[in-house]
Motif scaffolding. Structure first.
Motif, short mmCIF file in Angstrom:
data_model
loop_
_atom_site.label_atom_id
_atom_site.label_comp_id
_atom_site.label_asym_id
_atom_site.label_seq_id
_atom_site.Cartn_x
_atom_site.Cartn_y
_atom_site.Cartn_z
N HIS A 134 30.38 -54.89 24.59
CA HIS A 134 30.18 -55.94 25.06
C HIS A 134 28.88 -56.64 25.56
O HIS A 134 28.59 -57.43 26.53
CB HIS A 134 31.00 -56.11 26.28
N ASN A 180 32.63 -49.05 26.24
CA ASN A 180 33.45 -48.58 27.38
C ASN A 180 34.35 -47.49 26.94
O ASN A 180 34.13 -46.94 25.94
CB ASN A 180 34.24 -50.05 27.74
N ALA A 181 35.19 -47.30 27.87
CA ALA A 181 36.22 -46.19 27.72
C ALA A 181 37.22 -46.46 26.38
O ALA A 181 37.63 -45.24 25.63
CB ALA A 181 37.03 -46.14 28.82
N ARG A 205 29.15 -42.11 22.00
CA ARG A 205 28.40 -42.71 23.08
C ARG A 205 26.84 -42.75 22.86
O ARG A 205 26.02 -41.82 23.33
CB ARG A 205 28.43 -41.74 24.27
#
Length: 214
Positions: A161, A155-156, A78
């Motif tokens: 993106h 994202n998860a 992250r």
């Protein structure tokens, strides 16, 4: 003693002066504390100049048209775009000190992203650095560095993106000159190999020390 203190009765003017001095001193002391705290918080909020901790997924050593290319895939957890590119620059610098090659490539993935070699492309790439010590000898490399990162958060599924941000050569040099650490990522495979080597050595010693049978 009581007589001495009973005779000492400060004037109202002296009391006012002392009170004002103590108030100014307390205020300035408080300001100093708050300024120090603000500076400390600002320091903590600054991004690590050498990037973040990372884990090596794989290192590929390729023979490409008579040249030696070294490619490394690593992952971070992250991390922001700027932190990912700092990490990639630190790792490519450390890699170039360890391995001799014509071209080095470091790709940073998210911890939740795909790790398969074929999947390391497109939105899976959070940051990428190419380094060619002699760029004139590597096709497509006009400068020693080509560095970029995705400014979006993963994202998860560990995919990015956002927009691709490309760094200029002077930006790369500024980031690298500010680095305090030039270490590689943690390599789980290296730790496993070391443990296996230690175990093999212990078994060899035990065999040598075992008494011969009759």
């Amino acid at each position: 003693m009581k007589a001495i203190f009973s005779r000492f009765r400060p004037s109202k003017k002296l009391v006012v002066i002392l009170s004002a001095a103590l108030s100014v001193s307390a205020a300035s002391g408080g300001a100093a504390v708050y300024v120090g705290r603000d500076r400390l918080m600002a320091r903590i909020a600054e991004p690590p100049p050498s990037g973040l901790e990372c884990t090596t997924i794989r290192t590929l050593k390729l023979d490409h048209q008579g040249q030696r290319w070294v490619r490394m895939h690593v992952k971070t957890d992250r991390a922001s775009g700027p932190d990912r590119i700092r990490t990639a620059l630190r790792v490519v610098s450390a890699l170039s000190q360890k391995e001799k090659a014509d071209l080095y490539q470091v790709v940073v993935l998210d911890a939740a992203g795909p790790e398969e070699r074929a999947a390391v492309r497109g939105a899976a790439i959070g940051a990428e650095v190419l380094f060619a010590p002699g760029p004139q000898s590597v096709k497509g490399m006009e400068d020693p560095f080509r560095a970029s990162y995705n400014d979006g958060a993963a994202n998860a599924s560990g995919m990015f993106h956002g927009k691709t941000v490309r760094l200029e050569l002077d930006q790369v040099r500024a980031l690298m000159s500010a680095m305090e650490d030039r270490s590689l990522c943690i390599d789980p495979s290296a730790a496993t190999e070391s443990a296996e080597a230690d175990e093999a050595a212990e078994q060899t010693i035990e065999s040598a020390e075992a008494p011969a049978g009759h």
